[in-house]
Scaffold this motif. Sequence first.
Motif, PDB file in Angstrom:
ATOM      1  N   ILE A   3       0.852  -1.183   0.000  1.00 44.28           N
ATOM      2  CA  ILE A   3       0.000   0.000   0.000  1.00 44.28           C
ATOM      3  C   ILE A   3       0.887   1.231   0.000  1.00 44.28           C
ATOM      4  O   ILE A   3       1.723   1.408   0.903  1.00 44.28           O
ATOM      5  CB  ILE A   3      -0.919   0.018   1.235  1.00 44.28           C
ATOM      6  CG1 ILE A   3      -1.761  -1.264   1.289  1.00 44.28           C
ATOM      7  CG2 ILE A   3      -1.820   1.255   1.220  1.00 44.28           C
ATOM      8  CD1 ILE A   3      -2.454  -1.483   2.631  1.00 44.28           C
ATOM      9  N   ILE A   4       0.734   2.072  -1.013  1.00 40.61           N
ATOM     10  CA  ILE A   4       1.503   3.310  -1.070  1.00 40.61           C
ATOM     11  C   ILE A   4       0.566   4.495  -0.829  1.00 40.61           C
ATOM     12  O   ILE A   4      -0.476   4.610  -1.455  1.00 40.61           O
ATOM     13  CB  ILE A   4       2.259   3.482  -2.406  1.00 40.61           C
ATOM     14  CG1 ILE A   4       1.317   3.412  -3.613  1.00 40.61           C
ATOM     15  CG2 ILE A   4       3.358   2.429  -2.524  1.00 40.61           C
ATOM     16  CD1 ILE A   4       1.979   3.783  -4.941  1.00 40.61           C
ATOM     17  N   MET A   5       0.962   5.356   0.083  1.00 35.79           N
ATOM     18  CA  MET A   5       0.149   6.503   0.435  1.00 35.79           C
ATOM     19  C   MET A   5       0.821   7.791  -0.013  1.00 35.79           C
ATOM     20  O   MET A   5       2.053   7.875  -0.058  1.00 35.79           O
ATOM     21  CB  MET A   5      -0.088   6.544   1.944  1.00 35.79           C
ATOM     22  CG  MET A   5      -1.158   7.531   2.371  1.00 35.79           C
ATOM     23  SD  MET A   5      -1.234   7.751   4.160  1.00 35.79           S
ATOM     24  CE  MET A   5       0.155   8.873   4.393  1.00 35.79           C
ATOM     25  N   HIS A   6       0.007   8.795  -0.328  1.00 35.20           N
ATOM     26  CA  HIS A   6       0.556  10.106  -0.660  1.00 35.20           C
ATOM     27  C   HIS A   6       0.784  10.910   0.615  1.00 35.20           C
ATOM     28  O   HIS A   6      -0.117  11.070   1.446  1.00 35.20           O
ATOM     29  CB  HIS A   6      -0.387  10.901  -1.569  1.00 35.20           C
ATOM     30  CG  HIS A   6       0.101  12.301  -1.800  1.00 35.20           C
ATOM     31  ND1 HIS A   6      -0.261  13.351  -0.995  1.00 35.20           N
ATOM     32  CD2 HIS A   6       0.964  12.801  -2.720  1.00 35.20           C
ATOM     33  CE1 HIS A   6       0.344  14.453  -1.412  1.00 35.20           C
ATOM     34  NE2 HIS A   6       1.093  14.150  -2.455  1.00 35.20           N
ATOM     35  N   MET A   7       2.010  11.417   0.756  1.00 31.66           N
ATOM     36  CA  MET A   7       2.355  12.282   1.886  1.00 31.66           C
ATOM     37  C   MET A   7       3.559  13.122   1.488  1.00 31.66           C
ATOM     38  O   MET A   7       4.411  12.673   0.717  1.00 31.66           O
ATOM     39  CB  MET A   7       2.693  11.447   3.133  1.00 31.66           C
ATOM     40  CG  MET A   7       3.082  12.282   4.346  1.00 31.66           C
ATOM     41  SD  MET A   7       3.461  11.292   5.828  1.00 31.66           S
ATOM     42  CE  MET A   7       5.048  10.570   5.378  1.00 31.66           C
ATOM     43  N   LYS A   8       3.631  14.327   1.994  1.00 32.83           N
ATOM     44  CA  LYS A   8       4.830  15.148   1.874  1.00 32.83           C
ATOM     45  C   LYS A   8       5.505  15.203   3.228  1.00 32.83           C
ATOM     46  O   LYS A   8       4.842  15.302   4.261  1.00 32.83           O
ATOM     47  CB  LYS A   8       4.478  16.575   1.444  1.00 32.83           C
ATOM     48  CG  LYS A   8       3.998  16.728   0.007  1.00 32.83           C
ATOM     49  CD  LYS A   8       3.745  18.215  -0.288  1.00 32.83           C
ATOM     50  CE  LYS A   8       3.368  18.452  -1.735  1.00 32.83           C
ATOM     51  NZ  LYS A   8       3.180  19.896  -2.016  1.00 32.83           N
ATOM     52  N   GLY A   9       6.833  15.141   3.236  1.00 33.62           N
ATOM     53  CA  GLY A   9       7.568  15.271   4.480  1.00 33.62           C
ATOM     54  C   GLY A   9       7.475  14.050   5.362  1.00 33.62           C
ATOM     55  O   GLY A   9       7.399  12.912   4.890  1.00 33.62           O
TER      56      GLY A   9
END
Length: 285
Positions: A149-155
């Motif tokens: 499972i790949i999630m979108h996140m910055k930092g």
Amino acid sequence: MAKDTFLNRKVILNSKGKLIDLSSPAVMAILNLTPDSFYANSRINSVDEALKATENFLNEGAKFIDIGAYSSRPGAVDITTDEELQRLIPVVEAITKEFPDALISIDTFRAKVAEETVSAGAHLINDISAGNLDEQMFETVAKLQVPYIIMHMKGTPQNMQENPTYHNIVDEVSTYFSEKLAVLKSLGVKDIIIDPGFGFAKTISHNYELLQQMEQLNSFELPILVGFSRKSMITKVLNNKSADALNGTTVLNTSALLKGAKILRVHDVKEAIECITLTERIKNP
């Protein structure tokens, strides 16, 4: 109407030879092993508590048990890899022994944790950073051959809410996934789930804009996981607390299901199952 209107979507995942059918939406139950999780009622403090919670989740209809030992709430305290493993391994081994048919997901961004928990019995890896916080993660997942499972996140969880900005959030999230998927597929990773990352490096407006246009992510023809459960994108709009945010969670889960979500990651399994049952009935009267 067809049960899944997105006809080319990948709905069968393979975890070390164990097939996982997502032709109908499923529930992923949150099992928190962190002492500082944002929702206090979800915190698990022992192996026995973890087994009791897992039994309840499975009885209520959960398909996956997502076990996390590193709090990813905004500003969460960092812990070492060894401490994360010390919390995880005994619980994974106990659940594997007590509930051998349970599908265990591990909420981690560390390759070593992924490798050791899969060796202990886990079936999926749920990475909030999509490989950004550990450069070894993609190659490790390719070697393990478990769904990822790949999630979108910055930092990072420590700084992700420090003034997140986007020119066009839907386009930027889509580009992010396109780039990640190209690398993963080049490494031979075949079973991938995408998570838009609601509540991660996003303002309240970002979250709702992304949800409003979430059906655009169906173009990837991959299962979509959403996690709204009792988050601040609910409590800040309704001016309540996480303990009172179940109804708001159900509203957002319903919207996401109608836009193509395949997995609901939740604290409250029974209500999520009911949400899926009724939403599927809307699609197939």
